[in-house]
Design a protein around this motif. Structure first.
Motif, PDB file in Angstrom:
ATOM      1  N   SER A   1       0.817  -6.223  -4.522  1.00 28.51           N
ATOM      2  CA  SER A   1       0.379  -5.901  -5.876  1.00 28.51           C
ATOM      3  C   SER A   1      -1.132  -5.661  -5.910  1.00 28.51           C
ATOM      4  CB  SER A   1       0.748  -7.046  -6.820  1.00 28.51           C
ATOM      5  OG  SER A   1       0.276  -6.779  -8.122  1.00 28.51           O
TER       6      SER A   1
ATOM      7  N   THR B   1      -1.928  -2.342  -4.506  1.00 26.87           N
ATOM      8  CA  THR B   1      -1.574  -1.277  -5.441  1.00 26.87           C
ATOM      9  C   THR B   1      -2.768  -0.887  -6.308  1.00 26.87           C
ATOM     10  OG1 THR B   1       0.716  -2.058  -5.523  1.00 26.87           O
ATOM     11  CG2 THR B   1      -0.028  -0.643  -7.335  1.00 26.87           C
TER      12      THR B   1
ATOM     13  N   SER C   1       4.322  11.613  -7.658  1.00 29.84           N
ATOM     14  CA  SER C   1       4.451  10.382  -6.893  1.00 29.84           C
ATOM     15  C   SER C   1       3.049   9.841  -6.591  1.00 29.84           C
ATOM     16  CB  SER C   1       5.190  10.662  -5.576  1.00 29.84           C
ATOM     17  OG  SER C   1       4.436  11.583  -4.785  1.00 29.84           O
ATOM     18  N   VAL C   2       2.995   8.641  -6.021  1.00 35.44           N
ATOM     19  CA  VAL C   2       1.695   8.060  -5.625  1.00 35.44           C
ATOM     20  C   VAL C   2       1.040   8.956  -4.595  1.00 35.44           C
ATOM     21  CG1 VAL C   2       0.573   6.099  -4.497  1.00 35.44           C
ATOM     22  CG2 VAL C   2       2.394   5.707  -6.183  1.00 35.44           C
TER      23      VAL C   2
ATOM     24  N   SER D   1       3.370   4.606 -15.019  1.00 37.21           N
ATOM     25  CA  SER D   1       4.164   4.733 -13.796  1.00 37.21           C
ATOM     26  C   SER D   1       3.257   4.516 -12.585  1.00 37.21           C
ATOM     27  CB  SER D   1       4.787   6.119 -13.730  1.00 37.21           C
ATOM     28  OG  SER D   1       3.765   7.108 -13.591  1.00 37.21           O
ATOM     29  N   PRO D   2       3.817   4.312 -11.387  1.00 28.80           N
ATOM     30  CA  PRO D   2       2.975   4.180 -10.193  1.00 28.80           C
ATOM     31  C   PRO D   2       2.044   5.381 -10.004  1.00 28.80           C
ATOM     32  CG  PRO D   2       5.201   3.451  -9.710  1.00 28.80           C
ATOM     33  CD  PRO D   2       5.238   4.035 -11.082  1.00 28.80           C
TER      34      PRO D   2
END
Length: 590
Positions: free
Chosen positions: A3, A6, A62-63, A214-215
């Protein structure tokens, strides 16, 4: 742990990519100009690839898509930076801003310097928008916009005035940009810039940390928030006394190491004997130490450079102005160029006879040069025969030059009485008690001290310099804070007249003309100097302090005959006619 990564990974990636790409650009800008075409080719290919990447990835939410978009946006921006600082895309003005220019006129000159650069930024922004906006991934576009904001805001702040200008990052070929930078504690735009950046950064962090993100949005907003945080930090670096230059010290290695050197500044009023003293100085100099002489004449046709050539040093002329005033913005670039080209161990600077020295000290104390100045000596030459008259009409100039000197040399003692010399010494002692005071005849300093009336004359080899770096910087600070600047050409309304002499001169006619000039027949002339063909050879001639002299001269190959006069109310047309009348074939007399 995952986390934490992230959140930390996007911010760390943004910080590293910004720091590293900035360093690469600085490194490439510092390489020789012959490499620029290849650097620009590589940067153009990368920028085009970034545009293609933004287009192909505009649907990637996406990431990984966020990382790619951020990197592509930064690469698209990098082309703008590298093209500007390599001089490929700049503006319609490539000259320094004139001394004393301010306000909207200064701003207008600044716009002209970067006009094409700003247009290129806008065009690229439009291209990035067009390829990105049809899709869902807009991170690359907003990255470009944030970098644009950082660039514009920082540029406006250094234009209006900040404490830290970071001039050392400017490549030599773009040194003229220094004239558009203003140094002062802060400006009124600064708090506005920081406030706007802070508000935007907070909003971006809120977006990133929102539970609804969102990511992809988390990574994207963290990229942008990190860049806005950098914008805030970058602005505070402009005003806080922090050694920020160390962040990219590695990138400046491409500019090569500048060898430490000694500096001798030889000041003094017109006709005091600066050039003659420098010739004596060079005659007794250590020949193993490469010496460069920078000469600045107050007139469009320099004379002193020719008089100093062939005396064991490379002579570089900076004609037509005051080395500490109109040319001060360019002097740092000139000196760096000289250091790169010649790697001298010693630089002798002869400002024009109406120059103030405080501005020159500020140049030598600039970030680019100050750490390389090993020892600084300021020697002010005083004309003993003209001192009392000169002090009466321009005491500000003499006091300014004497106050900064480490050595005061009273020249031409053969035309002054013992009483004159005692008055001169007392005056100079009062102006600068710590300076050495020496006597000289024809630029040759007496081995005996000032109080010794012995006629023995010898070469002086001692040194009088600022004791350490602190003393040097204190002298610069004193010059700036007390405004130790006195411009004799402004105060006395001096102008210069110069002419090339086409024909061989008749010696007696030339001598008669010089004596007429000394008597004031052609205006209130402070100084005449020149070189001319006469008889079977050449002569150099001079009028200073109401006295005229001539001596044999050994010319360089392709030497030009020329003359310069400096003073007030010059009768230029009669001077021109008089020198033409000195020609061998001319009839009558001058």
């Amino acid at each position: 742990m995952s986390s934490l990564l992230t959140y930390a990974a996007p911010a760390g990636f943004a910080l590293f990519l910004w720091w590293f790409s900035t360093g690469i650009i600085l490194y490439l800008d510092g390489l020789p100009k012959r490499t620029f075409k290849w650097s620009m080719l590589g940067a153009t290919i990368l920028s085009a690839a970034a545009i293609v990447g933004l287009s192909l990835g505009n649907q990637l939410t996406s990431v990984r898509g966020a990382y790619i978009a951020f990197a592509c946006g930064l690469l698209a921006w990098a082309w703008q930076e590298i093209s500007f600082y390599m001089g490929a895309v700049t503006g319609i003005r490539t000259e320094p801003c004139p001394e004393g220019c301010s306000g909207w006129k200064h701003f207008g000159h600044a716009v002209r310097v970067s006009l094409y650069h700003e247009l290129a930024i806008i065009v690229t922004a439009a291209i990035v928008y067009l390829v990105v906006w049809p899709g869902s991934n807009h991170i690359g576009f907003w990255t470009y916009v944030v970098l644009w904001w950082m660039h514009q805001s920082a540029k406006l702040n250094v234009l209006l005035g900040v404490r830290n200008l970071n001039e050392e990052f400017l490549p030599d070929h773009m040194a003229f940009l220094k004239s558009f930078l203003t140094q002062k504690p802060m400006n009124l735009l600064f708090p506005v810039s920081v406030t706007i950046s802070t508000v935007i950064a907070v909003l971006l962090f809120q977006k990133a940390l929102s539970q609804a993100s969102s990511p992809f949005e988390l990574a994207g907003y963290l990229f942008l928030a990190a860049m806005m945080s950098l914008a805030i930090l970058e602005h505070w670096f402009l005003v806080a006394p922090l050694p920020t230059a160390g962040l990219w010290k590695w990138s400046l290695k491409s500019r090569g190491a500048i060898k430490s050197f000694d500096v001798d500044i030889i000041g003094g009023f017109l006709g005091a004997g600066k050039t003659t003293y420098i010739r004596r100085l060079l005659a007794s100099a250590d020949t193993s130490v490469r010496t460069i002489v920078l000469v600045n004449d107050f007139g469009p046709l320099g004379i002193d450079g020719s008089l100093l050539s062939g005396h064991g040093a490379d002579v570089i002329e900076l004609p037509n102005g005051c080395i500490c005033c109109s040319l001060s913005q360019d002097l740092s670039r000139q000196m760096v160029s000289v250091l790169d080209r010649f790697s001298p161990g010693r630089i002798i600077i002869e400002p024009s006879g109406v120059a103030e020295i405080g501005g020159l000290l500020a140049v030598l104390n600039s970030p680019t040069l100050k750490s390389h100045v090993r020892e600084l000596r300021i020697r002010t030459i005083i004309d003993a025969g003209a001192f009392l008259a000169d002090y009466g009409r321009m005491h500000g100039f003499i006091e300014a030059q004497a106050a900064l000197a480490t050595m005061l040399i009273v020249n031409k003692i053969d035309v002054a009485t013992s009483a004159d010399l005692r008055v001169i010494e007392a005056t100079l002692r009062g102006l600068n008690p710590s300076a050495s005071i020496l006597r000289a005849r024809h630029g040759l300093v007496q081995a005996a001290g000032f109080d010794d009336d012995s006629s023995a004359v010898g070469a002086f080899t001692g040194k009088a310099a600022f004791a350490d770096r602190g003393a040097f910087e204190n002298a610069v600070r004193h010059a700036v804070e007390t405004k130790t600047h006195y411009h004799a050409e402004h105060a006395l309304d001096f102008t210069a007249w110069s002419a090339r002499l086409n024909d061989q001169c008749q010696l007696q006619r030339l001598q008669d003309l010089l004596e007429s000039v000394a008597r004031g027949a052609y205006g209130k002339i402070e100084r005449v100097k020149g070189i001319a063909r006469a008889g079977a050879g050449w002569v150099r001639f001079d009028v200073a302090g109401g006295r005229s002299t001539m001596a044999a001269f050994a010319p360089a190959m392709n030497e030009e005959q020329r003359v310069t006069a400096i003073g007030r109310a010059l009768d230029e047309m009669r001077l021109q006619a008089a020198f033409e009348a000195c020609a061998e074939h001319a009839g009558g007399s001058c």
